[in-house]
Design an enzyme around this catalytic site. Structure first.
Site, PDB file in Angstrom:
ATOM      1  CG  ASP A 281      -5.415 -43.465  28.918  1.00 12.19           C
ATOM      2  OD1 ASP A 281      -6.639 -43.253  28.981  1.00 12.19           O
ATOM      3  OD2 ASP A 281      -4.780 -43.941  29.885  1.00 12.19           O
ATOM      4  CB  SER A 282      -6.286 -39.767  31.394  1.00 16.62           C
ATOM      5  OG  SER A 282      -6.596 -41.092  31.796  1.00 16.62           O
TER       6      SER A 282
ATOM      7  CE1 TYR B 106      -7.164 -36.258  30.609  1.00 19.21           C
ATOM      8  CE2 TYR B 106      -8.204 -37.281  28.696  1.00 19.21           C
ATOM      9  CZ  TYR B 106      -7.199 -36.493  29.233  1.00 19.21           C
ATOM     10  OH  TYR B 106      -6.257 -35.950  28.413  1.00 19.21           O
ATOM     11  N   GLY B 107     -11.726 -39.308  34.341  1.00 16.51           N
ATOM     12  CA  GLY B 107     -13.019 -39.845  34.806  1.00 16.51           C
ATOM     13  C   GLY B 107     -13.718 -38.982  35.834  1.00 16.51           C
TER      14      GLY B 107
ATOM     15  CB  CYS C 129      -8.903 -42.331  27.134  1.00 13.22           C
ATOM     16  SG  CYS C 129      -9.630 -41.656  28.628  1.00 13.22           S
ATOM     17  CG  ASN C 130     -13.330 -46.981  27.860  1.00 14.38           C
ATOM     18  OD1 ASN C 130     -14.195 -47.629  27.291  1.00 14.38           O
ATOM     19  ND2 ASN C 130     -12.113 -47.469  28.035  1.00 14.38           N
TER      20      ASN C 130
ATOM     21  CD  GLU D  30      -2.086 -43.657  36.141  1.00 15.54           C
ATOM     22  OE1 GLU D  30      -0.977 -43.136  36.318  1.00 15.54           O
ATOM     23  OE2 GLU D  30      -2.525 -43.930  34.989  1.00 15.54           O
TER      24      GLU D  30
ATOM     25  CB  CYS E 231     -11.761 -47.834  32.607  1.00 10.94           C
ATOM     26  SG  CYS E 231     -10.316 -46.885  33.123  1.00 10.94           S
ATOM     27  CB  THR E 232      -7.778 -47.982  28.345  1.00  8.63           C
ATOM     28  OG1 THR E 232      -7.582 -46.652  28.835  1.00  8.63           O
ATOM     29  CG2 THR E 232      -8.630 -47.966  27.106  1.00  8.63           C
ATOM     30  CG  HIS E 233      -6.122 -46.743  33.935  1.00  3.97           C
ATOM     31  ND1 HIS E 233      -6.402 -45.774  33.005  1.00  3.97           N
ATOM     32  CD2 HIS E 233      -5.063 -46.281  34.652  1.00  3.97           C
ATOM     33  CE1 HIS E 233      -5.551 -44.762  33.164  1.00  3.97           C
ATOM     34  NE2 HIS E 233      -4.723 -45.052  34.151  1.00  3.97           N
TER      35      HIS E 233
HETATM   36  N1  DGL Z   1      -8.114 -44.723  31.018  1.00  2.00           N
HETATM   37  C1  DGL Z   1      -9.254 -43.893  31.279  1.00  2.00           C
HETATM   38  C2  DGL Z   1     -10.497 -44.460  30.601  1.00  2.00           C
HETATM   39  O1  DGL Z   1     -10.414 -45.376  29.802  1.00  2.00           O
HETATM   40  C3  DGL Z   1      -9.568 -43.708  32.727  1.00  2.00           C
HETATM   41  C4  DGL Z   1      -8.588 -43.022  33.580  1.00  2.00           C
HETATM   42  C5  DGL Z   1      -9.037 -41.653  34.004  1.00  2.00           C
HETATM   43  O2  DGL Z   1      -9.997 -41.496  34.757  1.00  2.00           O
HETATM   44  O3  DGL Z   1      -8.384 -40.732  33.546  1.00  2.00           O
HETATM   45  O4  DGL Z   1     -11.581 -44.001  30.881  1.00  2.00           O
END
Ligand code: DGL
Length: 233
Positions: free
Chosen positions: A21-22, A53-54, A84-85, A164, A196-198
């Site tokens: 994931d990011s 990443y988003g 990570c989505n 975060e 989003c996995t967060h």
């Molecule tokens: N965990 C990332 C996802 O599932 C999002 C976090 C990011 O933007 O890097 O998209």
């Protein structure tokens, strides 16, 4: 030459599972995997250097995701979990091309979309990063299985930095959640996908906002179940 058949007979049970994931978000998926498959060794790569990443371009996300996948393959992983989505939405094809059917690849969008499309859901909302919403992958993937479902996607970029920063159960996060979830796009939804996995780290606060009116989908457990099924096979 490209392999077009999945043959995983060369893999051994002892090899680790690679997850990336990011940042910390993919840990929601790793935790579910650990719960379902307690004896597996896991290698977790959180690319905090390039978070979020988003907010990145597709090209950048493809670059990060393929580099991490190569690293996990070098570590002899027997499966790659894209936890990570944003990476799934922008780089799944490139990761699959790179892996070339040498190990199974599990992503966090397709299993959720498939499950939702076969259950009784008419109006589905998705909250996710800009990179995921812009790809439209949730809508495409759900509508591929059931074209009668209405899918509304909303980018909610402030949630990742709040998570975060550790702002759980914090007034700042409550106000971000309230502002996003009261958006007219999500007005008539019956089901909400945390795309989003967060976000599952805020699932209690999100459920609190809705009471019992909206079903909030627990996405990490769906991906982890898919992995378990594949490994058992
Ligand atoms: N965990 C990332 C996802 O599932 C999002 C976090 C990011 O933007 O890097 O998209």
């Amino acid at each position: 030459m490209k392999k077009n058949k999945q043959d995983f007979s060369h893999l051994s049970a002892k090899q680790p599972i690679g997850i990336f994931d990011s940042g910390v978000g993919g840990l929601t998926v790793a935790k579910e995997i650990k719960r379902l498959l307690p004896h597996e060794d896991l290698i977790y790569f959180g690319d905090t250097k390039h978070l979020p990443y988003g907010e990145k371009s597709s090209e950048a996300i493809v670059g990060y995701s393929t580099k991490i996948t190569s690293f996990l393959l070098e570590k002899n992983c027997k499966a790659i979990v894209i936890a990570c989505n944003s990476a799934t939405a922008n780089a799944l094809k490139e990761v699959l091309d790179l892996v070339d059917n040498s190990v199974p690849v599990i992503d966090v969008i397709n299993p959720v979309a498939e499950k939702v499309s076969y259950e009784i859901h008419n109006n589905v909302g998705v909250i996710a990063t800009k990179a995921t919403v812009n790809s439209g992958l949730y809508k495409k993937s759900i509508r591929k299985h059931n074209k009668f479902i209405k899918v509304d996607e909303l980018a909610t970029p402030l949630l990742v930095p709040a998570i975060e920063e550790g702002f759980k159960n914090h007034p700042i996060t409550h106000s971000i959640i309230y502002n996003y979830l009261s958006n007219s796009k999500l007005k008539n939804i019956e089901t909400l996908i945390l795309g989003c996995t967060h976000y599952p780290l805020l699932i209690d606060e999100i459920r609190q906002y809705y009471g019992n009116r909206v079903r909030v989908i627990d996405s990490p457990s769906i991906g982890a179940n898919q992995l378990k099924m594949i490994l058992e096979k």
